[in-house]
Design a protein around this motif. Structure first.
Motif, PDB file in Angstrom:
ATOM      1  N   ARG B  32     -15.676  16.978 -39.647  1.00 47.53           N
ATOM      2  CA  ARG B  32     -16.841  17.529 -38.956  1.00 47.53           C
ATOM      3  C   ARG B  32     -18.094  17.336 -39.811  1.00 47.53           C
ATOM      4  O   ARG B  32     -18.040  17.489 -41.029  1.00 47.53           O
ATOM      5  CB  ARG B  32     -16.638  19.019 -38.684  1.00 47.53           C
ATOM      6  N   GLU B 100     -19.475  30.733 -35.447  1.00 41.43           N
ATOM      7  CA  GLU B 100     -18.235  30.350 -34.765  1.00 41.43           C
ATOM      8  C   GLU B 100     -18.422  28.991 -34.124  1.00 41.43           C
ATOM      9  O   GLU B 100     -19.306  28.817 -33.260  1.00 41.43           O
ATOM     10  CB  GLU B 100     -17.906  31.361 -33.671  1.00 41.43           C
ATOM     11  N   TRP B 101     -17.615  28.056 -34.542  1.00 44.23           N
ATOM     12  CA  TRP B 101     -17.717  26.683 -34.045  1.00 44.23           C
ATOM     13  C   TRP B 101     -16.476  26.327 -33.259  1.00 44.23           C
ATOM     14  O   TRP B 101     -15.363  26.621 -33.665  1.00 44.23           O
ATOM     15  CB  TRP B 101     -17.871  25.717 -35.214  1.00 44.23           C
ATOM     16  N   GLU B 102     -16.673  25.639 -32.143  1.00 46.14           N
ATOM     17  CA  GLU B 102     -15.516  25.119 -31.423  1.00 46.14           C
ATOM     18  C   GLU B 102     -15.823  23.689 -31.014  1.00 46.14           C
ATOM     19  O   GLU B 102     -16.994  23.294 -30.958  1.00 46.14           O
ATOM     20  CB  GLU B 102     -15.201  25.987 -30.209  1.00 46.14           C
ATOM     21  N   LEU B 103     -14.785  22.915 -30.753  1.00 46.53           N
ATOM     22  CA  LEU B 103     -15.022  21.518 -30.410  1.00 46.53           C
ATOM     23  C   LEU B 103     -15.261  21.358 -28.914  1.00 46.53           C
ATOM     24  O   LEU B 103     -14.500  21.882 -28.093  1.00 46.53           O
ATOM     25  CB  LEU B 103     -13.822  20.661 -30.835  1.00 46.53           C
ATOM     26  N   SER B 105     -15.225  19.213 -25.470  1.00 41.55           N
ATOM     27  CA  SER B 105     -14.175  18.281 -25.024  1.00 41.55           C
ATOM     28  C   SER B 105     -14.526  16.856 -25.439  1.00 41.55           C
ATOM     29  O   SER B 105     -13.639  16.043 -25.702  1.00 41.55           O
ATOM     30  CB  SER B 105     -13.985  18.393 -23.510  1.00 41.55           C
ATOM     31  N   PRO B 109     -18.691  19.539 -32.692  1.00 44.56           N
ATOM     32  CA  PRO B 109     -18.674  21.000 -32.766  1.00 44.56           C
ATOM     33  C   PRO B 109     -19.866  21.637 -32.049  1.00 44.56           C
ATOM     34  O   PRO B 109     -20.998  21.183 -32.185  1.00 44.56           O
ATOM     35  CB  PRO B 109     -18.750  21.271 -34.280  1.00 44.56           C
ATOM     36  N   LYS B 112     -21.183  28.733 -31.129  1.00 42.29           N
ATOM     37  CA  LYS B 112     -21.246  29.890 -30.224  1.00 42.29           C
ATOM     38  C   LYS B 112     -22.494  30.710 -30.532  1.00 42.29           C
ATOM     39  O   LYS B 112     -22.858  30.869 -31.698  1.00 42.29           O
ATOM     40  CB  LYS B 112     -20.006  30.766 -30.378  1.00 42.29           C
TER      41      LYS B 112
END
Lengths: 161, 161
Positions: B32, B100-103, B105, B109, B112
């Motif tokens: 990342r 808060e990190w999310e991938l 689709s 990243p 949030k």
């Protein structure tokens, strides 16, 4: 997401992308052009350069596409009415009916009392979709004293806290 | 004006170009990347697109140059420490140590609680001077509720009045 949905969501997202308001100007074939905008970015210091994104349907596009130099005038928080005059129903020379404008030695109109006026040689351009990105190499600059730019965010004009 | 003088003056002028602060992210070869930035601009609605300017010496440049999709996370006024973490001495994965990190689709990243997260397919790029302009076609968007972005102006972080 479909392109249409994306465009709707993108408009909402871009309302969060707070931006200083500028008026981009050019002088071409003896006529002055002005357009309020926020699609401006610093680019490089070597060479000193910035970029602007202009809709190919804008009246400013034709002189820029012909290679006219341009000036990015960063508006002062007190110059909101100049932003409105340069983005609404008022067209052409009438957009210069407010504020004191003088010609930079390179050609384009500079606004007195602006936060800064950045004069650029029109270096190269790239088309993408409806717009053309113009890259300008900075040739002259005037900077005002206090930093208090006009800002556009969430569909309204404001200033920084 | 000479180029060096111009660069000095341009830095001063750009302090007036108030900008929302973003963190540009990418995911490439299982790693990342994150970089705080302000050199971002809306481009076109057809197709929905934005552009970013990245120094060719930045660690983020290599994955983007390899075609990795990217996300422009517009920071909330309360996320100043994330901007600092993604622009200072902290490097690599450690930049994700806060928030808060999310991938997405599509890969990059997403943060949030950001004002907005704009996920782009890496469409094309143009080099100018030290930097490369990456044009992204928007493929996914998340938008927060209230518009209150972190803003950088005159060398300081602030918010809109």
């Amino acid at each position: 997401m479909q392109d249409l949905d994306i465009a709707v969501e993108l408009r909402t997202a871009l309302r969060r992308l707070a931006k200083a308001v500028v008026v981009i100007t050019a002088m071409h074939d003896g006529r002055r052009y002005a357009m309020a905008a926020t699609a401006v970015s610093e680019l490089s210091m070597d060479p000193p350069s910035i970029l602007i994104c202009v809709n190919q349907s804008a009246s400013l596009h034709s002189p820029l596409d012909a290679g006219a130099p341009f000036c990015v005038n960063i508006l002062d928080a007190a110059q909101r009415t100049i932003a409105e005059r340069c983005s609404g129903a008022i067209k052409g020379e009438d957009r210069f009916g407010e504020g004191e404008w003088e010609l930079a030695s390179a050609g384009p109109p500079m606004l007195k009392g602006a936060q800064a006026a950045i004069v650029c040689r029109n270096e190269t351009s790239v088309v993408f979709g409806t717009h053309r990105i113009f890259i300008g190499q900075v040739v002259d600059i005037r900077v005002g004293d206090l930093a208090d730019p006009l800002v556009y965010v969430d569909g309204r004009y404001t200033r920084c806290a």
